[in-house]
Design a protein around this motif. Structure first.
Motif, PDB file in Angstrom:
ATOM      1  N   VAL A  12      61.450  -5.578  49.360  1.00 17.02           N
ATOM      2  CA  VAL A  12      61.174  -5.674  47.782  1.00 17.02           C
ATOM      3  C   VAL A  12      61.821  -6.810  47.234  1.00 17.02           C
ATOM      4  O   VAL A  12      63.060  -7.142  47.564  1.00 17.02           O
ATOM      5  N   GLN A  13      61.079  -8.146  46.929  1.00 21.29           N
ATOM      6  CA  GLN A  13      61.550  -9.208  46.746  1.00 21.29           C
ATOM      7  C   GLN A  13      61.818  -8.859  45.121  1.00 21.29           C
ATOM      8  O   GLN A  13      61.223  -8.476  44.179  1.00 21.29           O
ATOM      9  N   PRO A  14      63.378  -9.200  44.750  1.00 24.16           N
ATOM     10  CA  PRO A  14      63.456  -9.057  43.147  1.00 24.16           C
ATOM     11  C   PRO A  14      62.464  -9.882  42.395  1.00 24.16           C
ATOM     12  O   PRO A  14      62.354 -11.105  42.733  1.00 24.16           O
ATOM     13  N   ALA A  15      62.136  -9.441  41.498  1.00 22.97           N
ATOM     14  CA  ALA A  15      61.412 -10.106  40.288  1.00 22.97           C
ATOM     15  C   ALA A  15      62.394 -11.124  39.720  1.00 22.97           C
ATOM     16  O   ALA A  15      63.609 -10.954  39.496  1.00 22.97           O
TER      17      ALA A  15
END
Length: 354
Positions: free
Chosen positions: A186-189
């Motif tokens: 999950v890429q940080p927003a």
């Protein structure tokens, strides 16, 4: 095997395992288990002197997982009961008695997680056949996608003879058709850029226009949380005192301005009424003074009516010498007592100033 020891083992197995995060899809599963069955059966049919106690057993089961929440299984257990035969030996005889258990269970997995509840029907054969309804709770821990261990405990209620038994169970199973899916990292927003904009307050009442329900409030007014003018209840009053020479009811011209002020007050507050109280000094007969005091009150009432006040808003009463302001028997005291009085008050809703 003791029930207390097995219960401790089940608790340690349930709490030492880490949760397996993958969701479970439909599929068959098979497993084996060991369990402890606590029974207390006395005077069985055809065996009036036989008492059956606890059993340590092993078994196998086959089941189907319908969804994250529901599954069902068939169970078979080979049981080994401790038994006690009272006769013919005087002191009794202890021995092992073979038995078997088979039946079906439905399982509900709470929230699709590791804890579940169960209910089912079982047939237990030992010396005679007994049918039971059972209900309990359990815990599953998946070691891999398909391999899992479970621990549970149930209460058995006999339908044929009313026996109530307890069972504790520890097993290992394999659920077919499961596979792990590697999760993408999950890429940080990105953090949003916040631009602060000062709220607009057009009427400078410290309430932003977006929240102001009463725009353009006067600067002199205090406001509430919605930006509207605050009001408070305030008592307003007016009083009247008219004095008279001895033995007369004529109103002196010096009191006309005071009477006008009372008339204006009554007009400004149309819900108010006035009571005019006439008084005399203690000189003369009480009955005459009563009549004279009423005549004085009526004379003031006529002035108010002449100023535009409706008659039905005015009440007059003659009190004579009943309420002396000054009880001294002097000329000054008598002058002070010869009077008409009125006191009017009401509640006015007024603005609160800043």
């Amino acid at each position: 095997m003791k029930l207390k020891s097995l219960t401790i083992a089940i608790a340690l197995a349930a709490t030492s395992a880490s949760a397996f995060a993958a969701e479970k899809t439909e599929g068959f599963y098979i497993g084996v288990f060991g369990d402890y069955y606590d029974a207390s059966w006395k005077n069985l049919n055809m065996h009036q002197n036989l008492e059956v106690n606890e059993s340590a057993s092993w078994g196998a089961e086959v089941g189907y997982r319908f969804s994250d929440y529901w599954s069902a299984r068939l169970e078979y257990a080979d049981m080994d009961f401790n038994a006690f035969l009272k006769n013919p030996i005087p002191n009794g005889n202890r021995n092992d008695v073979d038995g078997e258990r088979f039946g079906v269970d439905a399982l509900y997995h709470f929230g699709g997680g590791p804890f579940y509840g169960l209910f089912g029907i079982k047939e237990v054969k030992v010396a005679t056949d007994n049918t039971f309804l059972n209900a309990g709770v359990g815990y599953q821990h998946f070691i891999t996608d398909g391999l899992f261990v479970n621990a549970e405990t149930s209460v058995y209620q006999g339908l044929d003879r009313g026996y109530t038994d307890v069972n504790a169970k520890l097993g290992i199973n394999y659920l077919f058709g499961q596979s792990s899916v590697a999760e993408e990292p999950v890429q940080p927003a990105p953090e949003p850029v916040i631009v602060e904009v000062a709220p607009v307050d057009s009427d400078n009442d410290n309430i932003p226009d977006a929240d102001d329900q009463c725009p353009n409030t006067p600067m002199t007014d205090a406001v509430d949380g919605t930006g509207c003018t605050l009001y408070e209840d305030k008592e307003v009053t007016v009083s009247l005192l008219v004095t008279f020479p001895n033995n007369t009811s004529a109103v002196s011209t010096q009191y006309l301005n005071d009477i006008d002020k009372v008339a204006e007050f009554l007009k400004e507050y149309p819900d108010t009424t006035v009571l005019l109280e006439g008084h005399t000094s203690s000189v003369g007969k009480a009955s005459y003074n009563k009549w004279l005091s009423k005549k004085r009150a009526d004379a003031v009432a006529k002035k108010l009516v002449a100023d535009g006040v409706a008659e039905d808003r005015i009440t007059t009463v003659g009190l004579g010498e009943e309420r002396l302001k000054n009880e001294a028997n002097t000329k000054a005291a008598h002058e002070e007592n010869r009077r008409v009085e009125a006191h009017i008050k009401t509640i006015k809703n007024v603005k609160v100033l800043r």
